[in-house]
Design a protein around this motif. Structure first.
Motif, short mmCIF file in Angstrom:
data_model
loop_
_atom_site.label_atom_id
_atom_site.label_comp_id
_atom_site.label_asym_id
_atom_site.label_seq_id
_atom_site.Cartn_x
_atom_site.Cartn_y
_atom_site.Cartn_z
N SER A 221 -34.05 59.37 -48.17
CA SER A 221 -35.41 59.68 -48.94
C SER A 221 -36.55 59.47 -49.03
O SER A 221 -36.79 59.15 -47.65
CB SER A 221 -35.16 58.93 -50.29
OG SER A 221 -35.42 57.93 -49.19
N VAL A 222 -38.08 59.55 -49.18
CA VAL A 222 -39.55 59.37 -48.90
C VAL A 222 -39.83 58.57 -47.94
O VAL A 222 -40.34 58.76 -47.29
CB VAL A 222 -40.35 60.19 -49.53
CG1 VAL A 222 -40.38 61.96 -49.83
CG2 VAL A 222 -40.38 59.96 -51.24
N ILE A 223 -39.78 57.70 -48.73
CA ILE A 223 -39.59 56.20 -49.10
C ILE A 223 -40.25 55.73 -47.56
O ILE A 223 -40.38 55.47 -46.32
CB ILE A 223 -39.58 55.23 -50.38
CG1 ILE A 223 -40.22 55.16 -51.13
CG2 ILE A 223 -39.94 53.64 -49.58
CD1 ILE A 223 -41.44 55.02 -51.33
N PRO A 224 -37.97 55.64 -47.06
CA PRO A 224 -37.86 54.73 -45.56
C PRO A 224 -38.59 56.26 -44.53
O PRO A 224 -39.47 55.87 -43.64
CB PRO A 224 -36.95 55.09 -44.89
CG PRO A 224 -36.28 54.71 -46.51
CD PRO A 224 -37.31 55.86 -47.96
N LEU A 225 -38.38 57.65 -44.67
CA LEU A 225 -39.50 58.23 -43.83
C LEU A 225 -40.64 58.48 -43.94
O LEU A 225 -41.80 58.18 -42.79
CB LEU A 225 -39.20 59.54 -44.18
CG LEU A 225 -39.86 60.86 -44.29
CD1 LEU A 225 -39.59 60.68 -42.43
CD2 LEU A 225 -39.87 62.42 -44.45
N PHE A 226 -41.80 57.75 -45.19
CA PHE A 226 -43.04 57.32 -45.04
C PHE A 226 -43.35 56.51 -44.20
O PHE A 226 -44.17 56.35 -44.09
CB PHE A 226 -43.44 57.39 -46.79
CG PHE A 226 -43.90 58.80 -47.21
CD1 PHE A 226 -43.72 59.67 -46.63
CD2 PHE A 226 -43.79 58.59 -48.77
CE1 PHE A 226 -43.84 61.02 -47.07
CE2 PHE A 226 -43.96 59.50 -49.10
CZ PHE A 226 -43.70 61.18 -48.38
N LYS A 227 -42.01 55.53 -44.26
CA LYS A 227 -42.15 53.91 -43.75
C LYS A 227 -43.09 53.93 -41.98
O LYS A 227 -43.70 53.73 -40.76
CB LYS A 227 -41.24 52.55 -43.77
CG LYS A 227 -41.36 52.64 -45.17
CD LYS A 227 -40.75 51.37 -45.68
CE LYS A 227 -41.46 50.24 -47.31
NZ LYS A 227 -40.31 49.84 -47.27
N LYS A 228 -41.70 54.90 -41.54
CA LYS A 228 -41.76 55.30 -40.55
C LYS A 228 -42.61 56.24 -40.19
O LYS A 228 -43.50 55.88 -38.59
CB LYS A 228 -40.35 56.00 -40.66
CG LYS A 228 -39.20 55.59 -40.28
CD LYS A 228 -38.10 56.58 -39.52
CE LYS A 228 -35.98 55.45 -40.18
NZ LYS A 228 -35.14 56.66 -39.36
#
Length: 401
Positions: A221-228
């Motif tokens: 999902s986008v949240i883990p991707l954005f965090k990275k």
């Protein structure tokens, strides 16, 4: 939660895809409601191992069985049902990544559609009480093969539910390479006959689907991707400045799935109220701010364009469906779209042949079976009335938040 406790307590419960984001949370919440036995079934051993160790540590008295296998394997899934006789099944096993399935459409059909059919078939012939399919809002007017495959899964569930109600197991085809053996076909027919009770009917199995949108923090999902991306100093990539999605936390979604299961009578498509849609661009900017940076100054945002099969917004219901309320304001029931079940089961046989032969024409066949599937129209509704209304709703929500 009391009715959920009463419903799950003392039952043997199978969760397919039990190591995934939704599946593992289903296992966590079920484990806390004193089931007679919890069976986790997953093809990926690492995820299955992780949730097994977590549950063993938290619930030492839990009767837990963890099994490795694929829902695509007819013999394997049948043996699981024959051995453990689950009362309730939560079918979360599926391929879910939209762009990946666009380049591997036959795999989407094999895993999602054929896997759902084979699991539902095994549930019916082994007298399971209830089968709950985890579906998605991407099944509504799908523009990608993943969403279309999940719509087919819903049609499978509705078809098998009708067959269960009418005691017409003779209509069920045996799909896939594992059922080509005529001797096995004969054995399965004998098994159905033996499972009949004294009145001449098999025990009724109720098949339902629960449809909801994106969950926060799931795998991919986008949240883990954005965090990275933020941790690396950016850029944060958003496909389109106006793309919007519905979101819900994983625990909340799973709690509602469990509650919807208690309402089931068979054949329903339950729709979870996901609240107001959220602009992904706003989500990215808020996350950058919460991380202590300024968007477009410290961390750049790049717009990469819609991916294959992606559309600007997801719909919760097809135009032909209406909503009825349940006791929970966050759970609704969509009125099923009627279709010819016998014709569909015949089409399913052809679909199995196409997918197992890795046909390059699989999407054309899916379009014939799912008339709401329009793969070339991913962004045609950009300026449509529905999209504009959703965009306004998202803007109000963002201002309020």
């Amino acid at each position: 939660m009391d009715e959920i406790y009463d419903y799950l307590s003392g039952k043997t419960i199978l969760v397919t895809g039990g190591g995934g984001s939704i599946g593992s949370e289903l296992c966590r919440q079920i484990a806390g409601h004193q089931p007679k036995q919890l069976i986790i079934f997953d093809v990926y051993e690492n995820n299955a191992y992780d949730i097994e160790q977590e549950l063993k540590g938290k619930y030492p008295g839990l009767n837990l069985v963890v099994l490795i296998g694929s829902v695509r394997d007819s013999r394997r899934i049948s043996s699981v049902f024959e051995t453990y006789k689950p009362d309730i099944v939560y079918h979360a096993a599926a391929h879910k990544h939209v762009p990946l399935m666009e380049t591997s459409p036959c795999e989407a059909i094999k895993n999602n559609v054929m896997g759902t059919y084979k699991t539902a078939y095994a549930a019916l012939k082994n007298g399971c009480q209830r089968f709950v399919l985890i579906s998605t809002d991407k099944a509504v007017n799908p523009t990608n093969i993943m969403g279309a495959s999940k719509r087919l899964c819903e049609m499978v569930i509705q078809s098998v539910d009708m067959i269960s109600k009418q005691d017409r197991e003779d209509l069920l085809p045996l799909l896939g390479r594992h059922y080509e053996d005529s001797e096995e076909t004969e054995q399965l027919s004998e098994h159905f006959a033996a499972s009949k009770n004294a009145s001449g009917r098999s025990r009724r199995t109720e098949f339902v689907a629960v449809r909801f949108g994106n969950v926060l923090g799931s795998n991919g999902s986008v949240i883990p991707l954005f965090k990275k991306q933020i941790a690396k100093g950016g850029p944060v990539t958003v496909t389109h400045p106006d793309i919007i999605r519905y979101f819900m936390t994983i625990p909340e979604a799973v709690s509602l799935v469990l509650q919807a299961g208690t309402y089931a009578k068979g054949g329903e498509i339950f729709v979870l109220d996901m609240g107001a849609p959220v602009k992904i661009d706003t989500l990215a900017r808020n996350l950058i701010k919460l991380s202590g940076y300024k968007p477009d100054v410290d961390i750049k945002i790049e717009y990469t364009g819609l991916r294959p099969g992606e559309k600007l917004y997801e719909e919760k219901l097809m135009a032909e469906e209406g909503l009825t309320k349940t006791q929970n304001d966050l759970i609704h029931i969509g009125r099923p779209i009627p279709f010819d079940v016998e014709k569909f089961l015949g089409q399913l046989e052809t679909l199995a042949e196409f997918s197992y032969s890795n046909s390059g024409h699989i999407c054309e066949l899916v379009k014939e079976i799912v008339p709401t599937y329009h793969p070339a129209e991913a962004d045609l509704k950009m300026h449509g009335k529905v999209y504009e209304e959703l965009l306004q709703e998202a803007a109000v929500t963002n201002q309020a938040g």
